[in-house]
Design a protein around this motif. Structure first.
Motif, PDB file in Angstrom:
ATOM      1  N   ALA A 181      -1.711   2.350 -10.443  1.00  0.00           N
ATOM      2  CA  ALA A 181      -2.731   2.251  -9.402  1.00  0.00           C
ATOM      3  C   ALA A 181      -2.538   3.324  -8.336  1.00  0.00           C
ATOM      4  O   ALA A 181      -3.516   3.914  -7.845  1.00  0.00           O
ATOM      5  CB  ALA A 181      -2.687   0.863  -8.768  1.00  0.00           C
ATOM      6  N   GLU A 182      -1.291   3.596  -7.983  1.00  0.00           N
ATOM      7  CA  GLU A 182      -1.040   4.601  -6.945  1.00  0.00           C
ATOM      8  C   GLU A 182      -1.483   5.989  -7.394  1.00  0.00           C
ATOM      9  O   GLU A 182      -2.071   6.753  -6.620  1.00  0.00           O
ATOM     10  CB  GLU A 182       0.439   4.620  -6.578  1.00  0.00           C
ATOM     11  N   ARG A 183      -1.230   6.324  -8.650  1.00  0.00           N
ATOM     12  CA  ARG A 183      -1.663   7.629  -9.153  1.00  0.00           C
ATOM     13  C   ARG A 183      -3.189   7.735  -9.153  1.00  0.00           C
ATOM     14  O   ARG A 183      -3.743   8.802  -8.861  1.00  0.00           O
ATOM     15  CB  ARG A 183      -1.089   7.854 -10.555  1.00  0.00           C
ATOM     16  N   ALA A 184      -3.851   6.623  -9.482  1.00  0.00           N
ATOM     17  CA  ALA A 184      -5.319   6.633  -9.447  1.00  0.00           C
ATOM     18  C   ALA A 184      -5.821   6.825  -8.021  1.00  0.00           C
ATOM     19  O   ALA A 184      -6.768   7.583  -7.776  1.00  0.00           O
ATOM     20  CB  ALA A 184      -5.864   5.331 -10.030  1.00  0.00           C
ATOM     21  N   GLY A 185      -5.187   6.144  -7.073  1.00  0.00           N
ATOM     22  CA  GLY A 185      -5.591   6.283  -5.684  1.00  0.00           C
ATOM     23  C   GLY A 185      -5.346   7.676  -5.136  1.00  0.00           C
ATOM     24  O   GLY A 185      -6.110   8.173  -4.298  1.00  0.00           O
ATOM     25  N   ALA A 186      -4.284   8.316  -5.617  1.00  0.00           N
ATOM     26  CA  ALA A 186      -3.940   9.643  -5.108  1.00  0.00           C
ATOM     27  C   ALA A 186      -4.976  10.692  -5.493  1.00  0.00           C
ATOM     28  O   ALA A 186      -5.192  11.669  -4.765  1.00  0.00           O
ATOM     29  CB  ALA A 186      -2.564  10.047  -5.616  1.00  0.00           C
ATOM     30  N   PRO A 211     -10.013   2.539  -9.292  1.00  0.00           N
ATOM     31  CA  PRO A 211      -8.843   1.706  -8.994  1.00  0.00           C
ATOM     32  C   PRO A 211      -8.622   0.634 -10.059  1.00  0.00           C
ATOM     33  O   PRO A 211      -9.380   0.540 -11.031  1.00  0.00           O
ATOM     34  CB  PRO A 211      -9.199   1.090  -7.646  1.00  0.00           C
ATOM     35  N   TYR A 212      -7.588  -0.185  -9.841  1.00  0.00           N
ATOM     36  CA  TYR A 212      -7.194  -1.205 -10.808  1.00  0.00           C
ATOM     37  C   TYR A 212      -7.156  -2.590 -10.162  1.00  0.00           C
ATOM     38  O   TYR A 212      -6.934  -2.728  -8.957  1.00  0.00           O
ATOM     39  CB  TYR A 212      -5.813  -0.891 -11.387  1.00  0.00           C
ATOM     40  N   VAL A 213      -7.346  -3.601 -10.993  1.00  0.00           N
ATOM     41  CA  VAL A 213      -7.125  -4.989 -10.592  1.00  0.00           C
ATOM     42  C   VAL A 213      -5.652  -5.310 -10.859  1.00  0.00           C
ATOM     43  O   VAL A 213      -5.091  -4.882 -11.866  1.00  0.00           O
ATOM     44  CB  VAL A 213      -8.018  -5.960 -11.395  1.00  0.00           C
ATOM     45  N   PHE A 214      -5.041  -6.044  -9.955  1.00  0.00           N
ATOM     46  CA  PHE A 214      -3.642  -6.440 -10.117  1.00  0.00           C
ATOM     47  C   PHE A 214      -3.570  -7.960 -10.149  1.00  0.00           C
ATOM     48  O   PHE A 214      -4.066  -8.638  -9.243  1.00  0.00           O
ATOM     49  CB  PHE A 214      -2.796  -5.900  -8.968  1.00  0.00           C
ATOM     50  N   THR A 273       1.507  -1.520  -0.057  1.00  0.00           N
ATOM     51  CA  THR A 273       0.294  -0.792   0.340  1.00  0.00           C
ATOM     52  C   THR A 273       0.310  -0.446   1.819  1.00  0.00           C
ATOM     53  O   THR A 273      -0.350   0.513   2.240  1.00  0.00           O
ATOM     54  CB  THR A 273      -0.972  -1.618   0.043  1.00  0.00           C
ATOM     55  N   ALA A 274       1.070  -1.201   2.608  1.00  0.00           N
ATOM     56  CA  ALA A 274       1.125  -0.932   4.040  1.00  0.00           C
ATOM     57  C   ALA A 274       1.751   0.426   4.338  1.00  0.00           C
ATOM     58  O   ALA A 274       1.482   1.020   5.392  1.00  0.00           O
ATOM     59  CB  ALA A 274       1.909  -2.035   4.751  1.00  0.00           C
ATOM     60  N   VAL A 275       2.583   0.918   3.417  1.00  0.00           N
ATOM     61  CA  VAL A 275       3.250   2.205   3.648  1.00  0.00           C
ATOM     62  C   VAL A 275       2.896   3.241   2.590  1.00  0.00           C
ATOM     63  O   VAL A 275       3.390   4.367   2.636  1.00  0.00           O
ATOM     64  CB  VAL A 275       4.786   2.016   3.702  1.00  0.00           C
ATOM     65  N   ARG A 276       2.058   2.854   1.623  1.00  0.00           N
ATOM     66  CA  ARG A 276       1.666   3.784   0.553  1.00  0.00           C
ATOM     67  C   ARG A 276       0.137   3.837   0.497  1.00  0.00           C
ATOM     68  O   ARG A 276      -0.494   3.071  -0.245  1.00  0.00           O
ATOM     69  CB  ARG A 276       2.231   3.334  -0.793  1.00  0.00           C
ATOM     70  N   PRO A 277      -0.501   4.711   1.276  1.00  0.00           N
ATOM     71  CA  PRO A 277      -1.969   4.768   1.316  1.00  0.00           C
ATOM     72  C   PRO A 277      -2.610   4.974  -0.047  1.00  0.00           C
ATOM     73  O   PRO A 277      -3.684   4.420  -0.324  1.00  0.00           O
ATOM     74  CB  PRO A 277      -2.238   5.961   2.248  1.00  0.00           C
ATOM     75  N   ALA A 278      -1.978   5.749  -0.916  1.00  0.00           N
ATOM     76  CA  ALA A 278      -2.563   5.987  -2.236  1.00  0.00           C
ATOM     77  C   ALA A 278      -2.597   4.704  -3.052  1.00  0.00           C
ATOM     78  O   ALA A 278      -3.535   4.463  -3.818  1.00  0.00           O
ATOM     79  CB  ALA A 278      -1.779   7.068  -2.983  1.00  0.00           C
ATOM     80  N   LEU A 279      -1.583   3.856  -2.898  1.00  0.00           N
ATOM     81  CA  LEU A 279      -1.580   2.582  -3.606  1.00  0.00           C
ATOM     82  C   LEU A 279      -2.696   1.692  -3.088  1.00  0.00           C
ATOM     83  O   LEU A 279      -3.370   1.008  -3.863  1.00  0.00           O
ATOM     84  CB  LEU A 279      -0.219   1.889  -3.430  1.00  0.00           C
ATOM     85  N   GLN A 280      -2.895   1.694  -1.771  1.00  0.00           N
ATOM     86  CA  GLN A 280      -3.988   0.912  -1.194  1.00  0.00           C
ATOM     87  C   GLN A 280      -5.316   1.331  -1.803  1.00  0.00           C
ATOM     88  O   GLN A 280      -6.147   0.492  -2.173  1.00  0.00           O
ATOM     89  CB  GLN A 280      -4.014   1.108   0.324  1.00  0.00           C
TER      90      GLN A 280
END
Length: 402
Positions: A139-144, A149-152, A166-173
């Motif tokens: 998911a983070e690579r997709a966000g970057a 995005p992906y469902v988790f 996600t609070a510290v990884r914007p791409a994951l968000q």
């Protein structure tokens, strides 16, 4: 992440404790600390349920519109149906979740499903250690790169860990379209599954070719298939005989000090509507708890399309469906307090009150047990000694595995 026979899925620490990577992992770990942010409670959250159940915007009861998904799911197949709708409508590229390991069916692995056939084959509870958060890199690579995005889908702790990350990884968000938490009463260790299949007649666990814990009916049976004395063997245990008599006794200590059993940090949480007796042969039904505005929009779209067949129920159905969790919350306060009094590290929770439940909902005997019983477990489990993670060798390695 490796499978430890007694402790479940655990990380092997490859870098020093003070390294930036190790510290970052600890900051995202829901087992170390967990907190709700009072300033970000969604508008319209039920104030009466917020202290003990987290944000609750809406509660629905229903099932997957796809009859096969409904039958295969542990209750009504709502989690699978909601995820599949997002993928089919173009809102998500796939679903990050858990399935039986292809080369070792008694263990789990993290997978990405992109089709109905994959989700259908992987539907149903997995009452064995799982760590789907180890797939969040997808998911983070997709966000970057700004792709779909992906469902988790995960246990409450998995979803809480994803929320902290996600609070510290914007791409994951950006890479997560929706998070779905599945109600959880605790995860049995791998030793629980080994005891279960032995009770089912498999003296050698390597003879087991598949194991299913629930589903194919509500609540469904535990089913193991494989070979015994050179011939095909299938064994079935009721939900009470599998979970109630065997598996729940193998729950990890981490689960005994957890306050979140209903996915409080998810967009949508799904579980069983245990507030009434299930009639024999009754089709599965799911309880769907909407916790965020993003979750509300996703559920509304799935209902409009027919992917979910739901009826609105009172918010009080949530505590009525999980009455034991009220007392569990109080017992956890006693367990954590005992650990701290004895000088052991314990999870830190904020804005997730538990003392009031200990005071109000537990009997005098249960209150005493939360202290005395914990002290006994600490001694019996030798918790004062540092835990050593030992990887469990898979009981079956099939040469035709992919």
């Amino acid at each position: 992440m490796v499978d430890d026979l007694a402790a479940g899925r655990r990380p092997l620490q490859l870098l020093p404790s003070g390294s930036p990577s190790t510290q970052a992992a600890l900051r995202a770990c829901p087992g170390a600390a967990l907190a709700h942010d009072p300033g970000s409670v969604p508008a319209g959250a039920d104030p009466g349920l917020l202290p003990g159940w987290g944000p609750v915007l809406e509660v629905w009861e229903g099932y997957a519109g796809d009859p096969e998904l409904r039958f295969a799911g542990s209750s009504g197949g709502a989690a699978s149906a909601l995820a599949l709708h997002l993928v089919g409508s173009g809102g998500a590229a796939g679903v990050i979740h858990t399935a039986a390991r292809a080369d070792a069916p008694l263990l789990n692995e993290t997978v990405v499903s992109t089709t109905r056939e994959e989700l259908l084959a992987r539907a149903g509870s997995r009452y064995a250690p799982a760590s789907p958060a180890d797939g969040l890199g997808t998911a983070e690579r997709a966000g970057a790169v700004g792709s779909s995005p992906y469902v988790f889908i995960g246990k409450p702790c998995d979803v809480a860990g994803a929320a902290k990350a996600t609070a510290v990884r914007p791409a994951l968000q950006a890479g997560l379209a929706l998070t779905i938490g599945v109600f959880c009463a605790g995860t049995p260790s791998t030793a629980g599954t080994l005891e279960l299949v032995r009770a089912m007649g498999f003296a050698d666990p390597s003879d087991v070719e598949s194991v299913r814990y629930r589903g194919n009916g509500w609540p469904g049976e535990a089913v193991a298939t494989g070979t015994r004395d050179g011939e095909f063997h299938e064994a079935r245990f009721s939900y009470a005989d599998s979970w109630g008599a065997i598996l729940q006794r193998h729950r990890q200590w981490r689960c005994h000090v957890c306050l979140d059993h209903t996915g409080e940090f998810a967009d949508v949480a799904v579980g069983d509507p245990w507030y009434r007796e299930i009639e024999p042969g009754e089709p599965g039904r799911s309880l769907v708890v909407v916790r965020t505005e993003r979750g509300r929009q996703a559920v509304a779209a799935a209902r409009a399309s027919g992917a979910l067949v739901l009826e609105r129920v009172g918010n009080d159905v949530l505590p009525r469906s999980q009455p034991n969790l009220v007392r569990t919350r109080g017992a956890v306060w006693g367990r954590i307090t005992t650990m701290r009094l004895l000088g052991l590290p314990a999870p830190r929770y904020a804005h997730m009150p538990a003392f009031r439940s200990w005071l109000r909902d537990l009997t005098p005997r249960e209150k005493a047990s939360s202290f005395v019983g914990t002290a006994r477990r600490i001694r019996a489990r030798r918790m004062r000694r540092p835990a050593v993670v030992v990887e469990h060798a898979a009981p079956r390695e099939r040469s035709d595995a992919s």
